[in-house]
Enzyme design. Structure first.
Site, short mmCIF file in Angstrom:
data_model
loop_
_atom_site.label_atom_id
_atom_site.label_comp_id
_atom_site.label_asym_id
_atom_site.label_seq_id
_atom_site.Cartn_x
_atom_site.Cartn_y
_atom_site.Cartn_z
CD GLU A 32 2.09 45.74 7.11
OE1 GLU A 32 1.49 46.66 6.66
OE2 GLU A 32 1.61 44.67 7.77
CE1 TYR A 115 -0.98 49.87 9.09
CE2 TYR A 115 0.48 49.56 7.59
CZ TYR A 115 -0.61 48.95 8.00
OH TYR A 115 -1.02 47.74 7.84
CG ASP A 133 -4.75 49.90 7.86
OD1 ASP A 133 -5.51 49.84 8.55
OD2 ASP A 133 -4.50 48.94 6.87
#
Length: 263
Positions: A32, A115, A133
């Site tokens: 990520e 997130y 997102d």
């Protein structure tokens, strides 16, 4: 939300990505971070190399930051890797080298925002926390035909609450997050979305009304005004007769003006 259709579509059409084949919290975290402002095809070689050199949080925490930056050289946006390094050291100091299975504890780790915390919680720990997102905003704004301006943080927060409710009702946080990410990235694209292949086409209000390109609503970015700052430059000539004061006025370019002369 047509969960079963979404999940079936994902299982059949998902891309063959290494971080889609694991629920290792550290690997999900690294993926990520690497995907921030970086395309998947660009980050994949870096991801594999990074985890080969730093296979555990302990390895990353002990590493020298200059060596870490060499490993990811040319990928760009290097601050994220400085924060990842600090985050690994924080996990060593506060959680014995293991990512906690607690959303709010994960949020305290340097470099991790809502997130990324949601992605780790839902993908690695299978817990219902949203990872909202740009892809997810696009999917949900079209499915629901949301008229909110998603340039504004308050509207992003409101949609995140909607996404939270959806993931809680999905009965499979792992599949929900992965499916929504994949759908936004490969089908519900910014331009020319592939609505004919979308598993949500029958419940998507924007598709039903043929207004997909109108969503999400985004107000124009505000452009920064050019500086009108008045910079002064003094050129003092001591010839017993005058002092010249020169000022530079800057508005996109510099001009030198003789504003005043004192005799």
């Amino acid at each position: 939300m047509a969960y079963l259709r979404l999940f079936d579509w994902y299982q059949t059409n998902k891309r063959d990505l290494p971080f889609r084949k694991t629920d290792n919290p550290y690997h999900i975290w690294v993926s990520e971070i690497m995907l921030q402002q970086t395309q998947v095809d660009t980050m994949l070689p870096f991801y594999d190399r990074f985890l080969t050199i730093y296979p555990t949080i302990q390895d990353l925490a002990r590493a020298d930051i200059d060596e870490i930056l060499k490993v990811v050289q040319t990928i760009g946006y290097y601050r994220r890797f400085r924060m990842l390094h600090k985050g690994a050291q924080y996990v060593i100091d506060h959680h014995d080298g293991k990512l906690p299975e607690d959303y709010f504890k994960i949020l305290k780790i340097p470099g991790i925002g809502a997130y990324t915390a949601g992605a780790i919680m839902s993908i690695a720990f299978h817990k219902p926390y949203p990872a909202t997102d740009g892809n997810v905003i696009r999917v949900l704004s079209r499915v629901k035909m949301l008229e909110d301006d998603f340039r504004l943080d308050k509207n992003k927060k409101k949609l995140n609450e909607m996404n939270k409710e959806l993931i809680e009702n999905s009965n499979n946080p792992y599949l929900y997050t992965q499916s929504m990410m994949e759908l936004g990235a490969t089908v519900c694209k910014v331009s020319n979305p592939l609505c004919d292949t979308c598993p949500l086409q029958e419940v998507c209000l924007a598709n039903i009304n043929n207004v997909q390109q109108n969503y999400p609503k985004m107000s124009p970015l505000k452009t920064k005004k050019k500086s009108n700052t008045l910079h002064s430059y003094l050129n003092i000539k001591k010839d017993f007769s005058c002092v010249s004061v020169l000022k530079i006025y800057y508005m996109g370019f510099m001009n030198l003006f003789k504003l005043n002369q004192i005799v």
